[in-house]
Design a protein around this motif. Structure first.
Motif, PDB file in Angstrom:
ATOM      1  N   ARG B  30       0.828  -1.211   0.000  1.00 17.85           N
ATOM      2  CA  ARG B  30       0.000   0.000   0.000  1.00 17.85           C
ATOM      3  C   ARG B  30       0.862   1.261   0.000  1.00 17.85           C
ATOM      4  NH1 ARG B  30      -2.983  -2.845   3.846  1.00 17.85           N
ATOM      5  NH2 ARG B  30      -2.425  -1.473   5.578  1.00 17.85           N
ATOM      6  N   CYS B  31       1.974   1.239   0.760  1.00 16.70           N
ATOM      7  CA  CYS B  31       2.895   2.383   0.809  1.00 16.70           C
ATOM      8  C   CYS B  31       3.453   2.688  -0.576  1.00 16.70           C
ATOM      9  CB  CYS B  31       4.083   2.090   1.725  1.00 16.70           C
ATOM     10  SG  CYS B  31       3.685   2.107   3.455  1.00 16.70           S
ATOM     11  N   ARG B  32       3.873   1.635  -1.276  1.00 14.02           N
ATOM     12  CA  ARG B  32       4.485   1.835  -2.598  1.00 14.02           C
ATOM     13  C   ARG B  32       3.468   2.416  -3.560  1.00 14.02           C
ATOM     14  NH1 ARG B  32       6.868  -3.236  -1.521  1.00 14.02           N
ATOM     15  NH2 ARG B  32       8.910  -2.879  -0.611  1.00 14.02           N
ATOM     16  N   ASP B  34       0.934   4.346  -2.674  1.00 15.29           N
ATOM     17  CA  ASP B  34       0.765   5.755  -2.291  1.00 15.29           C
ATOM     18  C   ASP B  34       1.851   6.625  -2.905  1.00 15.29           C
ATOM     19  OD1 ASP B  34      -1.449   5.195  -0.814  1.00 15.29           O
ATOM     20  OD2 ASP B  34      -0.425   5.229   1.139  1.00 15.29           O
ATOM     21  N   ILE B  35       3.092   6.154  -2.834  1.00 11.33           N
ATOM     22  CA  ILE B  35       4.210   6.929  -3.382  1.00 11.33           C
ATOM     23  C   ILE B  35       4.065   7.060  -4.888  1.00 11.33           C
ATOM     24  CG2 ILE B  35       6.677   6.864  -3.872  1.00 11.33           C
ATOM     25  CD1 ILE B  35       7.261   6.095  -1.199  1.00 11.33           C
ATOM     26  N   GLU B  38       1.415   9.581  -5.641  1.00  7.56           N
ATOM     27  CA  GLU B  38       1.878  10.931  -5.360  1.00  7.56           C
ATOM     28  C   GLU B  38       2.807  11.433  -6.465  1.00  7.56           C
ATOM     29  OE1 GLU B  38       3.123  13.682  -1.729  1.00  7.56           O
ATOM     30  OE2 GLU B  38       1.729  12.025  -1.695  1.00  7.56           O
ATOM     31  N   LYS B  42       2.281  14.175 -10.213  1.00 12.05           N
ATOM     32  CA  LYS B  42       3.071  15.320 -10.641  1.00 12.05           C
ATOM     33  C   LYS B  42       3.821  15.035 -11.938  1.00 12.05           C
ATOM     34  CE  LYS B  42       3.898  16.331  -5.988  1.00 12.05           C
ATOM     35  NZ  LYS B  42       3.988  14.901  -5.743  1.00 12.05           N
ATOM     36  N   HIS B  48      11.171   3.304  -6.750  1.00 11.74           N
ATOM     37  CA  HIS B  48      11.050   2.313  -5.675  1.00 11.74           C
ATOM     38  C   HIS B  48       9.863   1.374  -5.889  1.00 11.74           C
ATOM     39  CE1 HIS B  48      13.959   4.527  -3.398  1.00 11.74           C
ATOM     40  NE2 HIS B  48      13.240   5.609  -3.536  1.00 11.74           N
TER      41      HIS B  48
END
Lengths: 334, 59
Positions: B30-32, B34-35, B38, B42, B48
């Motif tokens: 889930r973290c990956r 989100d990154i 994000e 942009k 990663h």
């Protein structure tokens, strides 16, 4: 595998940091100077001399080009890493307690201390990386005074202009530096002062240490506490081991030394905890005073500890450390 | 009997650890994401992000 003892500071260590490649280790101390060492053999490469007080904090950019330092002499300084020259000095009304680069090397955040008549402040400077680095702007890009408990540690998150802070009350918070507003906080992250804060490689989680004798792992986005590592001693530093599910904790109480003055080997330890299982997996002793600061090589091949005793010890991990799977074959994501 | 009990305890512990690791790894995925979201927002290439997670993000 004997540790390498770095002898070059005359007083206690305050912070140590590896550069991005991990070939260099930077140290700062109450003796007013900073040193840079080769991490593989412990040879001293150089000294950064100029501060007139305890150097509390340092950080190195990802290119190993610039070094920033914060000191009890109320200065933030910018240095050329390779020739040791001081490039710029910012002066404040109070001591600089923590500095950190942004992940793009463009910005530096710093915490200045709250003292009689002066509020604690967080400033963000945009660095001019053109030319030789001496052409910097005196004024910060952003500045604000966090209300409530004093900030003790800070770092940039992976979101631009959002920083993480740890506080004297044990609070952990996220701030938007452009407005100085607190976006989110966890008032009960710790029960006592937050002493260190180190982020994972992708900055999605971080570990904090506290005087409350625990270290904790937090989700950067939600500030939810993911894991807790409970010890019996106040903690000064906590670090994450890249490529291994370990956190390294350091601390100790000076009074403990009374019983160990005759010992040839110091009793102060770096403790290894399993990051996910919250179980202690080992200890490495050797220091004669509390461990103030711990850093792990970015490739996870060695770690260094800096102590109240004035020494830095660098431990290169043995082959067994990389082979070892103390809890079986479960694959844990970094 | 003791040995049986011990092996039950350790089986329990192994299951507990397995659960903790599964939880952790799921959270990392889930973290990956989100990154990637994000950075993707942009117009930057996500970093990663490993093979399988990258595919999930694209879908």
């Amino acid at each position: 595998n004997r540790p390498i003892l770095l002898q070059g500071h005359e007083r206690s260590l305050t912070q140590i940091k590896f550069n991005a490649e991990g070939d260099l280790l930077f140290s700062c101390s109450k003796d007013h100077i900073m040193n840079v060492w080769f991490s593989h053999n412990g040879e001293r490469l150089g000294t950064y001399d100029g501060h007139n007080g305890t150097v509390w904090t340092i950080d190195i950019d990802s290119q190993s080009r610039f070094l920033v330092s914060g000191s009890a002499d109320n200065q933030l300084r910018l240095w050329n890493v390779s020739n040791g020259k001081c490039l710029y000095v910012w002066e404040f009304p109070t001591a600089v307690k923590r500095v950190a680069f942004s992940d793009d090397d463009e910005k530096v955040v710093c915490i200045t201390e709250q003292r009689m008549g002066h509020q604690g402040a967080i400033r963000v400077f945009r660095l001019n990386r053109d030319g030789d680095g001496t052409d910097q702007s005196l004024e910060p890009e952003y500045m604000f005074h966090p209300v409530g408990s004093k900030a003790t540690v800070c770092a940039f998150t992976y979101t631009p202009n959002v920083i993480l802070t740890g506080h004297e009350s044990g609070k952990v918070a996220l701030f938007d530096v452009t407005s100085g507003t607190e976006i989110l906080n966890n008032e009960r992250a710790h029960m006592d002062s937050v002493t260190d804060l180190q982020l994972s490689g992708d900055r999605t989680y971080f570990v904090t240490s506290s005087k409350d004798k625990t270290a904790r792992l937090h989700d950067t986005k939600t500030l939810r506490v993911l894991k807790t590592y409970s010890t019996e001693t106040p903690l000064n530093s906590a670090a994450l081991a890249p490529n291994k599910p370990y956190v390294l904790l350091g601390g100790g109480q000076e009074a403990m030394q009374v019983t160990t003055t005759s010992a040839r080997q110091g009793k102060f330890e770096t403790r290894f905890w399993h990051m996910v299982f919250e179980e202690e997996v080992g200890r490495v002793k050797g220091h004669f005073g509390p461990v103030n600061t711990i850093a792990v090589h970015p490739a996870g091949t060695c770690f260094a500890s800096g102590s109240e005793d004035g020494f830095v010890r660098v431990h290169h991990f043995e082959e067994s450390y990389f082979r070892g799977k103390p809890y079986g074959d479960l694959e844990i994501d970094d | 009997e003791d040995a049986v009990e011990e092996s039950n305890v350790s089986a329990e512990l192994i299951a507990h650890r397995k659960r903790l690791v599964d939880e952790w790894n799921a959270w990392r995925v889930r973290c990956r994401r989100d990154i990637a979201d994000e950075k993707g927002g942009k117009g930057k290439r996500p970093e990663h992000v490993g093979g399988e997670e990258a595919k999930e993000v694209i879908e």
